[in-house]
Design a protein around this motif. Structure first.
Motif: not given
Length: 221
Positions: A119, A123, A129, A215
Motif C-alpha cells: 500500500e 491506512s 488500499y 493510498n
C-alpha cells in the motif's frame, strides 16, 4: 553486532508481553532462501512486529534519517531498527524509490527474507488500499515467492499520530506462498496482475474492506 543481537533478545519477550501476538501460519514462511513478505499496513508498529514474530529475520526498509538521529532517542531508534534487520534507504523522488527497490532486490539475491507494505503507507481509515507494483517487480525480478501477511490490531495499539504503542492484543497471519512465473504480455500488465493477486490474498487474510484507489504516500511509514 553484539548490541543489536542483545536488543533483539530483549525485544522478542517484551513484544510478547506487551502485545500478546496471536501468530498464525508461521509454517508458510520458507526457512531459507529468498522470500518476500507482503503485508497490509495499519500502524508504524507493523514493520517492527513482523520481524519479531516471524521464524527467521525479515528486512524492511526504513528512512535513512532514522539511523542518524542524535541523543538517547536517536540511539534507541537506531539500535531497535538494526535489531529487527531494517535497511536504510533515502526517501523522496522517483530515483530514491527505484534505489529502494534495488536495495530490496540485493537483499533477496543474498537469499534473505524481505518485508514490504504494497500500500506504500499506513491506512488511516482501516481499509486495504490498492497495491503499488513494486512488490511484483521484486517478485518477478528475483523469482522469490511472496508470502501474504495480515496484521490486525496494531492500529489500536499504536494509532496514526501516537508516538508510542500501548499494551494490547494483536494478530499476525502468514498465508501460503504465491509464486509467479515468467511474465506473459507486457511487463507493466504482468506487474499489475501479480500485485492485484497479492492484494487479494492479503485481503482474504485480513478481512479488511477494500479501497479501489491508491493510498496517499506520506513522509513516514
Amino acid at each position: 553486532m553484539l548490541l543489536p543481537r542483545l536488543a533483539r533478545a530483549m525485544l522478542v519477550p517484551l513484544t510478547h508481553a506487551a502485545f500478546r501476538p496471536d501468530v498464525e501460519g508461521r509454517e508458510h514462511i520458507p526457512r531459507d532462501g529468498a522470500v518476500i513478505l507482503a503485508a497490509n499496513h495499519l500502524s508504524f508498529l507493523d514493520s517492527f512486529l513482523i520481524p519479531l514474530v516471524a521464524p527467521r529475520p525479515v528486512a524492511f526498509l526504513a528512512k535513512q534519517e532514522y539511523f542518524t538521529g542524535q541523543g538517547p532517542r536517536g540511539w534507541l531508534t537506531r539500535t531497535t531498527l538494526t535489531a529487527v534487520g531494517a535497511v536504510a534507504v533515502p526517501r523522496g523522488a522517483h530515483r530514491a524509490a527505484q534505489e529502494a527497490l534495488e536495495t530490496a532486490l540485493r537483499v533477496l539475491k543474498d537469499g534473505r527474507a524481505f518485508g514490504i507494505h504494497p500500500e506504500g503507507s499506513r491506512s488511516r481509515d482501516g481499509r486495504l488500499y490498492r497495491g503499488r507494483t513494486g512488490v511484483a517487480w521484486l517478485a518477478l525480478a528475483s523469482g522469490a515467492p511472496v508470502v501474504p501477511v495480515a496484521v490486525l490490531g496494531t492500529d489500536r495499539v499504536q494509532p496514526v499520530g501516537a508516538r508510542l504503542p500501548r499494551p494490547g492484543r494483536v494478530t499476525v497471519r502468514f498465508g501460503e506462498p504465491l509464486r509467479f512465473g515468467p511474465p506473459v504480455g507486457t511487463a507493466a500488465r504482468a506487474r499489475r496482475e501479480a500485485t492485484d493477486h497479492i492484494m487479494d490474498a492479503i485481503a482474504a487474510l485480513s478481512g479488511q474492506e477494500r479501497a479501489d484507489e491508491y493510498n496517499a504516500l506520506s513522509g513516514t511509514h
